[in-house]
Enzyme design. Sequence first.
Site, PDB file in Angstrom:
ATOM      1  N   CYS A  63      28.865  42.975  18.854  1.00 19.00           N
ATOM      2  CA  CYS A  63      29.884  43.055  18.283  1.00 19.00           C
ATOM      3  C   CYS A  63      29.273  41.437  17.909  1.00 19.00           C
ATOM      4  O   CYS A  63      28.272  42.068  16.962  1.00 19.00           O
ATOM      5  CB  CYS A  63      31.401  42.195  19.249  1.00 19.00           C
ATOM      6  SG  CYS A  63      32.317  41.703  17.570  1.00 19.00           S
ATOM      7  N   HIS A 164      33.797  46.817  20.452  1.00 21.71           N
ATOM      8  CA  HIS A 164      33.893  46.664  21.924  1.00 21.71           C
ATOM      9  C   HIS A 164      33.773  48.036  22.429  1.00 21.71           C
ATOM     10  O   HIS A 164      34.641  49.049  23.107  1.00 21.71           O
ATOM     11  CB  HIS A 164      34.528  45.888  22.305  1.00 21.71           C
ATOM     12  CG  HIS A 164      35.118  44.661  21.493  1.00 21.71           C
ATOM     13  ND1 HIS A 164      34.381  43.842  22.449  1.00 21.71           N
ATOM     14  CD2 HIS A 164      34.908  44.272  20.122  1.00 21.71           C
ATOM     15  CE1 HIS A 164      33.627  42.485  21.017  1.00 21.71           C
ATOM     16  NE2 HIS A 164      34.371  43.052  20.625  1.00 21.71           N
ATOM     17  N   GLU A 166      33.053  48.090  25.979  1.00 26.65           N
ATOM     18  CA  GLU A 166      33.057  47.822  27.287  1.00 26.65           C
ATOM     19  C   GLU A 166      34.794  48.284  27.471  1.00 26.65           C
ATOM     20  O   GLU A 166      35.389  47.978  28.288  1.00 26.65           O
ATOM     21  CB  GLU A 166      32.808  46.467  27.472  1.00 26.65           C
ATOM     22  CG  GLU A 166      33.634  45.210  26.334  1.00 26.65           C
ATOM     23  CD  GLU A 166      33.165  45.230  25.116  1.00 26.65           C
ATOM     24  OE1 GLU A 166      33.793  43.728  24.595  1.00 26.65           O
ATOM     25  OE2 GLU A 166      33.009  45.636  24.680  1.00 26.65           O
TER      26      GLU A 166
END
Length: 183
Positions: A63, A164, A166
């Site tokens: 990001c 993202h 994650e």
Amino acid sequence: MRHVQRVPGAGGPHVRVRRPVDPARYGAAPHERTGHVRGFRDDAEFGLVRAALERGIPFLGVCRGLQVLNVALGGSLLQHLPDVVGHHGHAPAPGGFGRMPVRPVPGSRLAKILDVETADVAHYHHQAADRLGAGLTATAHADDGTVEAVELEDHPFALAVQWHPEADAESPLFEELVRRSRP
């Protein structure tokens, strides 16, 4: 197509604070929606990116990491993406990831890592790369044309994504970073 996942994070439950790169770093005046800039954070992150690039250290930007990489290499940013693409799909709800498809460029490192034609990924950003920095290649796009990933070809492993990973248990990006980091 768009699903919102709540994001626990900084500032309290379900709040995610956006910290933009200082537009002065790429010669622009701040957009009215740019928000509070933290110069010390920019200084630290730009220093880390430059050090990783100079030393050939494997790098995965996430990001804001894509934005920092791009600006560090002389690129610029779109400061408020909804003004350009006409929708809020990249950040559909305060504190919530949206899901949107991205299309890796065939033959790119990213395409080889993801091994899919289209990936449905977690988004939460209102800024994105505009003019690409020196040596960067766009290696994934959203359906609206937004640059969603970049790679630096003359580096052992410098990859950055606007989304993202994650937030996705199945993302292979971190495993690839670890693999590339082993001696």
